[in-house]
Structures are given as C-alpha cells and as structure tokens.
Motif scaffolding. Structure first.
Motif, mmCIF file in Angstrom:
data_model
loop_
_atom_site.group_PDB
_atom_site.id
_atom_site.type_symbol
_atom_site.label_atom_id
_atom_site.label_comp_id
_atom_site.label_asym_id
_atom_site.label_seq_id
_atom_site.Cartn_x
_atom_site.Cartn_y
_atom_site.Cartn_z
ATOM 1 N N THR A 172 44.852 42.269 56.164
ATOM 2 C CA THR A 172 44.291 40.977 56.563
ATOM 3 C C THR A 172 42.971 40.712 55.847
ATOM 4 N N PHE A 173 42.153 41.758 55.744
ATOM 5 C CA PHE A 173 40.860 41.647 55.051
ATOM 6 C C PHE A 173 41.066 41.242 53.593
ATOM 7 N N LEU A 174 42.003 41.893 52.904
ATOM 8 C CA LEU A 174 42.259 41.593 51.493
ATOM 9 C C LEU A 174 42.762 40.161 51.319
ATOM 10 N N ILE A 175 43.666 39.748 52.196
ATOM 11 C CA ILE A 175 44.207 38.388 52.106
ATOM 12 C C ILE A 175 43.104 37.359 52.349
ATOM 13 N N ASN A 176 42.277 37.601 53.360
ATOM 14 C CA ASN A 176 41.204 36.657 53.680
ATOM 15 C C ASN A 176 40.151 36.574 52.581
ATOM 16 N N LYS A 177 39.973 37.673 51.843
ATOM 17 C CA LYS A 177 38.984 37.697 50.767
ATOM 18 C C LYS A 177 39.594 37.368 49.406
ATOM 19 N N ASN A 178 40.877 36.996 49.418
ATOM 20 C CA ASN A 178 41.575 36.635 48.173
ATOM 21 C C ASN A 178 41.587 37.784 47.172
ATOM 22 N N ILE A 179 41.810 38.998 47.682
ATOM 23 C CA ILE A 179 41.895 40.200 46.855
ATOM 24 C C ILE A 179 43.357 40.641 46.821
ATOM 25 N N SER A 180 43.819 41.083 45.660
ATOM 26 C CA SER A 180 45.218 41.466 45.512
ATOM 27 C C SER A 180 45.603 42.543 46.521
ATOM 28 N N ILE A 181 46.680 42.286 47.268
ATOM 29 C CA ILE A 181 47.138 43.269 48.254
ATOM 30 C C ILE A 181 47.784 44.465 47.584
ATOM 31 N N ASN A 182 48.045 44.381 46.264
ATOM 32 C CA ASN A 182 48.604 45.532 45.551
ATOM 33 C C ASN A 182 47.618 46.690 45.482
ATOM 34 N N LEU A 183 46.343 46.418 45.743
ATOM 35 C CA LEU A 183 45.318 47.467 45.722
ATOM 36 C C LEU A 183 45.303 48.284 47.008
ATOM 37 N N LEU A 184 46.011 47.834 48.030
ATOM 38 C CA LEU A 184 45.936 48.478 49.348
ATOM 39 C C LEU A 184 46.224 49.981 49.314
ATOM 40 N N PRO A 185 47.343 50.449 48.708
ATOM 41 C CA PRO A 185 47.617 51.896 48.727
ATOM 42 C C PRO A 185 46.506 52.714 48.072
ATOM 43 N N GLN A 186 45.958 52.210 46.952
ATOM 44 C CA GLN A 186 44.897 52.951 46.264
ATOM 45 C C GLN A 186 43.622 53.001 47.100
ATOM 46 N N LEU A 187 43.306 51.901 47.760
ATOM 47 C CA LEU A 187 42.109 51.869 48.607
ATOM 48 C C LEU A 187 42.240 52.833 49.778
ATOM 49 N N ILE A 188 43.433 52.881 50.367
ATOM 50 C CA ILE A 188 43.683 53.806 51.480
ATOM 51 C C ILE A 188 43.552 55.249 51.010
ATOM 52 N N ASN A 189 44.144 55.552 49.834
ATOM 53 C CA ASN A 189 44.127 56.931 49.329
ATOM 54 C C ASN A 189 42.715 57.409 49.035
ATOM 55 N N LEU A 190 41.875 56.518 48.482
ATOM 56 C CA LEU A 190 40.530 56.949 48.090
ATOM 57 C C LEU A 190 39.523 56.853 49.228
ATOM 58 N N TYR A 191 39.536 55.737 49.950
ATOM 59 C CA TYR A 191 38.500 55.492 50.934
ATOM 60 C C TYR A 191 38.931 55.744 52.372
ATOM 61 N N GLY A 192 40.237 55.788 52.615
ATOM 62 C CA GLY A 192 40.712 56.005 53.974
ATOM 63 C C GLY A 192 40.251 54.902 54.905
ATOM 64 N N LEU A 193 39.787 55.276 56.107
ATOM 65 C CA LEU A 193 39.370 54.302 57.114
ATOM 66 C C LEU A 193 38.038 53.632 56.780
ATOM 67 N N GLN A 194 37.380 54.082 55.703
ATOM 68 C CA GLN A 194 36.107 53.466 55.294
ATOM 69 C C GLN A 194 36.303 52.413 54.199
ATOM 70 N N ALA A 195 37.552 52.040 53.913
ATOM 71 C CA ALA A 195 37.830 51.132 52.800
ATOM 72 C C ALA A 195 37.108 49.799 52.951
ATOM 73 N N ILE A 196 37.224 49.174 54.119
ATOM 74 C CA ILE A 196 36.601 47.863 54.326
ATOM 75 C C ILE A 196 35.083 47.973 54.240
ATOM 76 N N GLU A 197 34.542 49.005 54.845
ATOM 77 C CA GLU A 197 33.090 49.210 54.815
ATOM 78 C C GLU A 197 32.592 49.379 53.378
ATOM 79 N N ASN A 198 33.326 50.157 52.560
ATOM 80 C CA ASN A 198 32.908 50.397 51.178
ATOM 81 C C ASN A 198 32.999 49.127 50.330
ATOM 82 N N ILE A 199 34.042 48.331 50.545
ATOM 83 C CA ILE A 199 34.187 47.091 49.771
ATOM 84 C C ILE A 199 33.095 46.096 50.168
ATOM 85 N N ASN A 200 32.803 46.016 51.456
ATOM 86 C CA ASN A 200 31.751 45.103 51.913
ATOM 87 C C ASN A 200 30.387 45.495 51.348
#
Length: 748
Positions: A172-200
C-alpha cells in the motif's frame, strides 16, 4: 451446475472478488497494464482476461482483487471473465472472512496450515479471524478449545501473518508513493520490517534496487517521486549523493568504468541542474562513495571493494609458498611437437623461443599471463602446457571466457574445457573434494574476463592453486566493467607476449590481414584488400558507398548480405552503431517473415519471431547464459509455459543448450542479424560484414576486434581514409577508467 450457469451468463455486468491463484501473462502499456490471471471466488475458479490496459498495477499471486466485467465463452479458450476494471484490495476488518480463509490456504507463507486448520480457525473466530490474528499471542491459539493448535504451529502462523500484514502495508505504501511494486521482494529481503522506515528516512535508497541500465533515467524518476511524496528539497545532500551514484552506475553499466574523473561527474551534475561542489558534499557524507584525491577520481565503495579484493587475491596466489613447480620435460615437449607435425601435415613443427619461454613461465609461476596477437601460437602454447601437466599426473582445469572458445577447443583439438561462469557455478564441490589444491587453472580468451567475474573466481579458489591467463590485450576490453587482463599484461615479471606469427594456413590472406591490422601495417593491408565489386569472392574485400551515411551503410550491407544469402553463404553483420543494428535487424526480420506466419512475441517494443537469431547481452547465472551468447529462437509460447515455476514466453537454443526465458529474461535478448561489435566478443563466424561507421569513435581496438571474428572472409563497408585512420589510431583500452591500478609483488 451452478458454475456452468454462471459462466454462460453474458451481457450483464458482474463483480468478482477473490484470491489470485496464478498469473499467465502481463503486458504493460504507457501507464496501465493488461493481464490474464486465474482467480478463486468461493468454490469457483475463473480465468480472467484484462484487455486494453485497464489495470493500474499488475496482479500477483495471492493478491486479493475485485474485478468488474462480464462472462463470455471464447471459442478457443473456453469460458472467460472479461474485465472492464479491477482493483487490488487490502485485507481489512471489513474483508469477507471466506476470502481471508482462501488467502491463508493459497499463500505458501503459511507453512503447515492446511485446509482443516483454516476451517478450525474460521469456526473458532467467526467474523473476527483477522482481528484475532492481529492481536493474540500463540498461547491463545494453543488453549482455545476448538483449536488446540501445537505451540510451534501457532507461533509460525502468527509470524507468517505478521510478515504478510507488513507486506500488504508495504505494498500500500509503494502504491501510494507511486513506487514500483516490483521492488517489494527486494525491499523485504534487505530491510525486513524496517523497509518503510528506511525509505521514509531516505527515499533515494531505492536507487540501489533499480537496474543499472539507464541509471540516470531511473534517478530522474526517483527524484521526481522524492520531491512529490517525501518533501525533498533541491539542496538536500541525499539528493546530490544519489545523483553521483546514478552517474557512476550508468558509467559502470554502459562503458565499463570502475571509476570516473571528478570533473566529468561535476559536469554531469550541472547538466542535471545540480550545482554543488562534490568535495564539500562528500566531506559531510556517510554514503558509499570514495574519492581518490591523488588521481582525481571518484568511485563507489562497491567498485573499490571489487578492485581491492581482486588485487589482494592475485597477490596471495602469486606469493603462496605451498604451490609446487612443474618441471619442463623435454621428452614430452618433443612428443608434442611431433604430434602437431602429424596433425597439421607439416614437415616439422617447432615451438619458437618465445613460445618456449611462455610455457616455462606457466609451469614455474603461481600467476602467469600469456599475451599475443593472431596466429602467434597462443593455443599451441596452451596445449603444450596441458600436455606437460597431464603427463606428470598434475591436475589442470581449462576454462574459457566464451562458449564459442569451449566448442572450438573441443572440435579442433579434442580438449575438454568449460565456460568460466559454469566453472564458478560448481566450484564449491571442487574445493570440497580438494581438486583445486596444487592444480593449474588456465583461462583462454582472458581479455574478456571482467572485474566482477574475476572477483567471484578469485574469492573461491585456494591460495595454493595456480592461475594462467591467456589472451590478446589489443582486443576491446571485456563487455563487463574493468580491464583486468589488459592491466596484468603491463606487469613484466608476470607476463610474456608472443609476437611471431606462423601457421597462416589455407586462409593466408585473411590471417596476414589480421596480423597487419594488429601491428598497424597499412602497406600490407592495402596490398591484401580488394574492392568487393571487382573481386567479391576474395577473402578480404571492401565496399565504399557513394555516401557514407547511416542509410547508405545499411543499404550496402543488406545488398551484400542478400547476394551472399542467394548463394547459400549467409554473412554475419557487425556495426558500432546500435541504430544501424536495429535498422538492419528489423529489415531482415521483415523480409524473412514476408507472406509467412511464424509465431511471434513482442517484448519491450522488440519483436521476436520463431527462427530469429539472437544474442544475450548480460550474464544470467541462474540460467547459465553468458554475456554475448548466440542462439536461435526455437519456440514461442502462447499462452506462457511454466518451467521450474517460471512463466516462460520463449525457448532459445544457445551454445550452452536450450533455455526457457521469461519476459524479464528477454529484456537482455536482442536480435543478432546485425550485432554491435563490443557485445559479440569471443564469437567466431565463417564470413562477416563489418560496417565501419564514420559517425562513431572507432579506434584500432574496435577494428581489430571486429576482424578477429571471422574465420574465412570479411567485407569492410566504409571509405578508405576512415579505415586507415582507425588502424593507425591509439588503442583506447586504457580510456576505461579504474579507481586504482593492480600492483603484483614478485613471488617469494
């Protein structure tokens, strides 16, 4: 019967809400997507077709979608639900519990949660399953009288639910920020539950998840997103740092640079509207950049690490005291020379003095470099080294940078070898069996080994392993980044250069022509080359168009190609211009498909037809395809074919074997009726056409590399003055920028 009645309903608008089971095809338009996927609604499953790019984002397996449309019966494919509009739904407190149950059953993240467990959960928490899984401890599920779930299973369920909940939140965060949802698996693998915090905290972190191709274009898109959704201002240091990283990424991918001069980076920043002094920005930065103040270069820490570790590992190999020398046995050498005389039907074959020194260097050194031009005996030296090792029962591994060289050694010399990438793939097993200890690894065509490949190989092999690199430093640098071999040939105590041509064979004119270009001998070049119009059957010819412009060059090449094809002698075409390659590829493909109906598939504005020759432009370790691999499309899959859980659209017969490619894989696939020279290094063809385009900076290395592709004949298309200028030009290998030169200490 109810499902049949439902499927036969036509003409009325219907809504379906359910879990996506599979996705068979996705196509992207300029702003929206079309797709074909299967959705489960209650007890029924529907094939849904979304035409005309009606979706704002592509569906994925386990998504929950609400689609609106109508049921139709297709003559070929049977019952279908044709979608007029669709929307991905996020699980909320208002989501129907039956859909939540289907979601848990279909989602592979919920290991061990079978249908029966889901039924128990549904009965235990009617209409409140989501709220329960959001809030309870595992002990509640264990103690509940209608469940009595094992503790480990309860903990696993809640952990998986937490992970999936966060993934939905991130989506939902990626869609709302107009960021490609194809990045989701990579963001999860690297940042885990801190993904949104790190992007912000720094949205420019997303740049490292994007492909290096067209990195500056990706940065511009990301920069626009950062301004719009993250309140970034133009002077933000994070913005400047990320722009520098994008410049370095693009230079690495496009031109093979491991670093760039600071002034070039500064000028590029100004072109992007960023006027900041690099020194001041980097001084206050903790980002992944390194400045070499003495040389005036800047590079990413990733590239610096590659260079540093490669140099360190080469020094470790060269200085290892445990490696055992192999003595040169004259009797074995004499037998080898006698066998070569018989094989080549010559009166007497003798290795010259420089070739003998090269053999001794490889036998006595932990690290050796054998360099040489065409027909100077590099292969003979390698075969002689192999014979010495085999006769003394020493382990030896023969590798090559290209699959073409592997096939050549097998067919012409009966020697088993393998591609470097393939060897790296199973190197752990060789180390486990101690096969590499005290062994010699020979790498043929070593000028094509890029820094990243060298890093992976050198990190893996033991210190007491020996390494011999054989190649030609006058060829273009590798397709990948760096100039490893070209640097090593400049270190006197490591390398030897073979410079005496011999054994010109049946194609004497062609081989003399290659050597003349190698040594920049214009007089010999002029004596050998013939006008194509006068002597089209000569081994070395040229054709001069009346106007040396792109269209004229293409027309001239195509006319010669058609003439030779009629004689059943097709030529491979080469150029320095991607535009010329594109024009010729499209023209030949159009002629080939004229009044015929071959299966075809369009990927990223490029059309592929069954039977097309293709080239793969990047290393694909998962599929075992090397950069520059040549193949032919053998099948087009409509609908897609699932192979090893991958939705494949094309089958290509490469030199490495048949490979099944997904749409993403095909982004690196190009037609190869005409190939850019730098993309085809290491390949060989019987007969070739080389377009020497005056609009591109063609130098000696480029022309010499192009000429090296042919085994029988070559036609050069350009004017005489420009060809002569290219032959006499300075070699540009070292215009490829590096952070620091490799220095190798003499072995102890």
């Amino acid at each position: 019967m109810k499902s049949l009645k439902l499927l036969k309903t036509t003409g009325s608008v219907t809504n379906l809400t359910g879990v996506v089971l599979s996705v068979s095809e996705i196509k992207r338009g300029k702003e929206r997507y079309s797709a074909t996927f299967r959705i489960k609604v209650g007890h029924y499953k529907f094939n849904t077709i979304c035409h005309d790019t009606v979706l704002h984002y592509p569906p994925s397996v386990n998504d929950i979608w609400r689609v609106e449309g109508e049921h139709k019966n297709d003559v070929k494919c049977g019952p279908q639900f044709v979608v007029a509009s669709g929307k991905r739904l996020i699980i909320s407190n208002n989501t129907d519990q039956s859909i939540i149950c289907d979601y848990i059953i279909q989602n592979k993240s919920f290991v061990g949660i079978s249908n029966s467990w889901v039924k128990k959960l549904n009965n235990a928490f009617p209409k409140k399953l989501k709220q329960t899984l959001d809030s309870v401890e595992a002990s509640v599920l264990v103690a509940h009288p209608k469940l009595k779930m094992p503790e480990l299973l309860a903990e696993s369920l809640l952990q998986s639910w937490l992970q999936c909940t966060f993934e939905r939140k991130l989506l939902t965060f990626l869609i709302n920020k107009n960021i490609s949802i194809n990045l989701l698996p990579q963001l999860i693998n690297l940042y885990g539950l801190q993904a949104i915090e790190n992007i912000n905290s720094d949205p420019y972190r997303l740049l490292s998840f994007m492909p290096p191709q067209n990195a500056l274009s990706h940065w511009r898109t990301l920069d626009s997103t950062a301004f719009k959704y993250f309140a970034i201002n133009k002077k933000d240091p994070r913005r400047v740092i990320s722009a520098i990283e994008a410049i370095l990424y693009q230079a690495y991918d496009t031109n093979g640079h491991m670093a760039l001069p600071i002034d070039i980076v500064q000028d590029t920043l100004i072109n992007e509207g960023i006027e900041h002094d690099i020194g001041n920005i980097l001084h206050h930065s903790e980002q992944n950049l390194l400045v070499h103040h003495q040389t005036g270069f800047i590079q990413s820490l990733g590239c610096w690490s590659l260079e540093t570790i490669v140099a360190r590992r080469l020094n470790a190999l060269n200085g290892d005291k445990n490696s055992t020398n192999v003595d040169l046995q004259n009797s074995v050498l004499n037998d080898f020379e006698r066998d070569q005389s018989l094989d080549n039907s010559t009166n007497e074959f003798k290795l010259n003095s420089i070739q003998l020194k090269a053999i001794e260097l490889a036998l006595k050194s932990n690290l050796s470099i054998i360099n040489g031009g065409p027909n100077t005996g590099k292969t003979m030296v390698m075969l002689a080294i192999i014979r010495q090792y085999e006769n003394q029962n020493k382990r030896i591994f023969v590798l090559s940078a290209t699959e073409s060289s592997v096939k050549r050694l097998a067919i012409e010399y009966g020697k088993k070898s393998e591609n470097v990438s393939t060897f790296i793939g199973h190197i752990k097993e060789s180390i486990k069996n101690s096969d590499l200890s005290q062994a010699l690894i020979i790498i043929d065509m070593a000028s094509m080994i890029d820094t990243a490949t060298a890093y992976v190989l050198l990190k893996a092999i033991p210190n007491d392993c020996r390494l011999c690199l054989i190649g030609d430093d006058k060829l273009l640098p590798p397709i990948g980044a760096g100039i490893l071999f070209h640097q090593l040939t400049a270190i006197p105590h490591l390398s030897i250069t073979l410079n005496i041509p011999y054994n010109l064979g049946s194609e004497a004119d062609l081989n003399q022509f290659k050597h003349a270009i190698y040594i920049r001998d214009i007089k010999t070049v002029k004596n050998i080359i013939s006008p194509y119009q006068i002597n089209p059957e000569a081994n070395v010819t040229w054709h001069i168009p009346q106007i040396v412009a792109r269209q004229s060059l293409c027309k001239a090449a195509l006319n010669i190609w058609y003439d030779k094809k009629k004689m059943d002698k097709p030529l491979q075409i080469f150029s320095s211009s991607n535009r010329i390659c594109q024009d010729i590829n499209q023209e030949i493909q159009l002629i080939r498909n004229y009044k015929k109906s071959y299966d075809s598939k369009e990927v990223n504005d490029q059309k592929f037809i069954k039977g097309d020759p293709v080239i793969y432009e990047n290393n694909n370790k998962e599929l075992g395809i090397s950069t520059g691999s040549i193949g032919k499309i053998s099948e087009i899959f409509t609908p897609r074919k699932t192979v090893n859980f991958r939705e494949c659209i094309i089958q290509v017969d490469f030199e490495e074997g048949s490979k099944y490619l997904t749409e993403e894989d095909c982004l690196s696939l190009k037609l190869s009726y005409c190939i850019n020279v730098i993309k085809a290094q290491g390949c060989t063809f019987d007969d070739i056409i080389v377009i020497v385009d005056t609009n591109y900076p063609i130098d000696h290395s480029w022309l010499y590399t192009a000429v090296s592709f042919t085994k029988k004949s070559i036609v050069l298309i350009s004017n005489a003055e420009f060809i002569e200028k290219s032959i006499l030009s300075e070699q540009s290998n070292f215009s490829r920028h590096i952070g620091s030169k490799i220095k190798i200490k003499k072995g102890l």
